[in-house]
Design an enzyme around this catalytic site. Structure first.
Site, PDB file in Angstrom:
ATOM      1  N   HIS A 156       2.713   2.936  -8.929  1.00 54.66           N
ATOM      2  CA  HIS A 156       2.506   1.504  -9.175  1.00 54.66           C
ATOM      3  C   HIS A 156       3.707   0.922  -9.931  1.00 54.66           C
ATOM      4  CE1 HIS A 156      -1.454   2.018  -7.604  1.00 54.66           C
ATOM      5  NE2 HIS A 156      -1.957   2.637  -8.654  1.00 54.66           N
ATOM      6  N   ASP A 170       0.831  -1.210   0.000  1.00 57.61           N
ATOM      7  CA  ASP A 170       0.000   0.000   0.000  1.00 57.61           C
ATOM      8  C   ASP A 170       0.864   1.257   0.000  1.00 57.61           C
ATOM      9  OD1 ASP A 170      -2.371   1.390  -0.035  1.00 57.61           O
ATOM     10  OD2 ASP A 170      -2.850   1.068   2.080  1.00 57.61           O
ATOM     11  N   LEU A 197      10.756 -21.302  -4.520  1.00 61.05           N
ATOM     12  CA  LEU A 197       9.761 -20.442  -3.863  1.00 61.05           C
ATOM     13  C   LEU A 197       8.439 -20.394  -4.644  1.00 61.05           C
ATOM     14  CD1 LEU A 197      10.787 -16.862  -2.698  1.00 61.05           C
ATOM     15  CD2 LEU A 197       8.590 -17.276  -3.739  1.00 61.05           C
TER      16      LEU A 197
END
Ligand code: IPE
Ligand code: IPE
Ligand code: MG
Length: 257
Positions: free
Chosen positions: A55, A38, A149
């Site tokens: 972004h 955020d 991962l």
């Protein structure tokens, strides 16, 4: 020359930076770290830029965290990229974000292959465009066999949506088995996160201290770390600080130690 994990992605410098500063990674690491990314809009605003620039820069933070997580062998890392509620943002921002996410996904394919990363997207896929759904399918199929991962991107996701879609499926099961006494596992296995361990650690950046309809069921015993750092500024050092905070926590799961 072989590229060390520190080279994850083009701009990867994080683990090298950590090593050069002699930073110690805690021995008690989470199996699954989840992040509510955020503050991209505020980061851009502070610099007089368009929100989309925040972004864009946020993608570099994802890569920094991924590089560190690969290096430190954290098995699951998940990112809240777009909530069901985020569809209510102006069309230009939604379209810009979707394009950015789609492109980043395609661009990272080589890196996923190189570092054995399994890439998974979870959320309400019915609301996504055919174009991005095709990119997601390709990325997931191409990395399905990878054993390193697991990176999860929550896209068009909300916790309530997930619980409802799981409850519907569970109700269907019950119709075929009316005497069954419902247990938590009956719902868990229908959540989109089935098979993925619950997050041990949830990080939220930008100073907001709320869950914003993210993983509601799955965070029953998750440790929360809130940081003022805006997501585009969240790099290896901030990640390490959150892991250190996690390592200092005493998890009791309702029991007495
Ligand atoms: C997080 O940054 C990214 C998404 C929710 C898609 P924001 O866009 O929410 O940035 P702020 O909170 O407005 O600063
Ligand atoms: C949460 O951030 C969603 C994502 C990070 C994808 P928001 O910026 O949408 O949350 P609120 O509106 O501040 O609660
Ligand atoms: Mg926000």
């Amino acid at each position: 020359m072989r590229c060390a994990p520190a080279c994850y992605g083009e701009k990867m410098s994080g683990t090298a930076a950590i090593q050069s500063k002699n930073m110690q990674v805690p021995t008690k690491l989470p199996q699954h770290v989840s992040i509510i990314m955020d503050g991209n809009g505020r980061w851009a605003k502070e610099r007089g830029k368009e929100r989309i620039q925040g972004h864009f820069e946020g993608v570099n933070s994802v890569r920094a965290v991924m590089g560190a997580a690969v290096e430190w062998k954290i098995p699951y890392v998940s990112f809240f990229a777009f909530s069901e509620e985020n569809w209510g943002r102006p069309e230009a921002e939604v379209n810009g974000l979707m394009e950015l996410i789609g492109r980043a996904m395609v661009r990272e394919m080589d890196t996923f292959r190189k570092y054995d990363v399994r890439f998974v997207v979870l959320g309400n896929r019915a609301r996504l465009s055919d174009e991005i759904n095709a990119d997601i399918d390709r990325a997931m199929e191409n990395t399905a066999g990878n054993k390193g991962l697991t990176m999860i991107l929550f896209l068009s996701y909300s916790g309530q949506w997930d619980i409802l879609q799981a409850a519907e499926k569970m109700a269907h099961d019950l119709m075929n088995n009316p005497g069954h006494r419902v247990r938590p596992e009956d719902l868990t296995r229908h959540l989109v996160t089935a098979g993925i361990p619950d997050p041990d650690l949830l990080i939220r950046t930008s100073g907001e201290k709320r869950i914003s309809n993210y993983l509601l069921w799955q965070t029953a015993y998750t440790e929360f770390v809130f940081t003022e750092t805006l997501w585009p500024d969240f790099r290896e050092e901030a990640f390490l600080a959150a892991l250190e905070e996690y390592a200092s926590r005493d998890r009791r799961f309702g029991k007495i130690k």
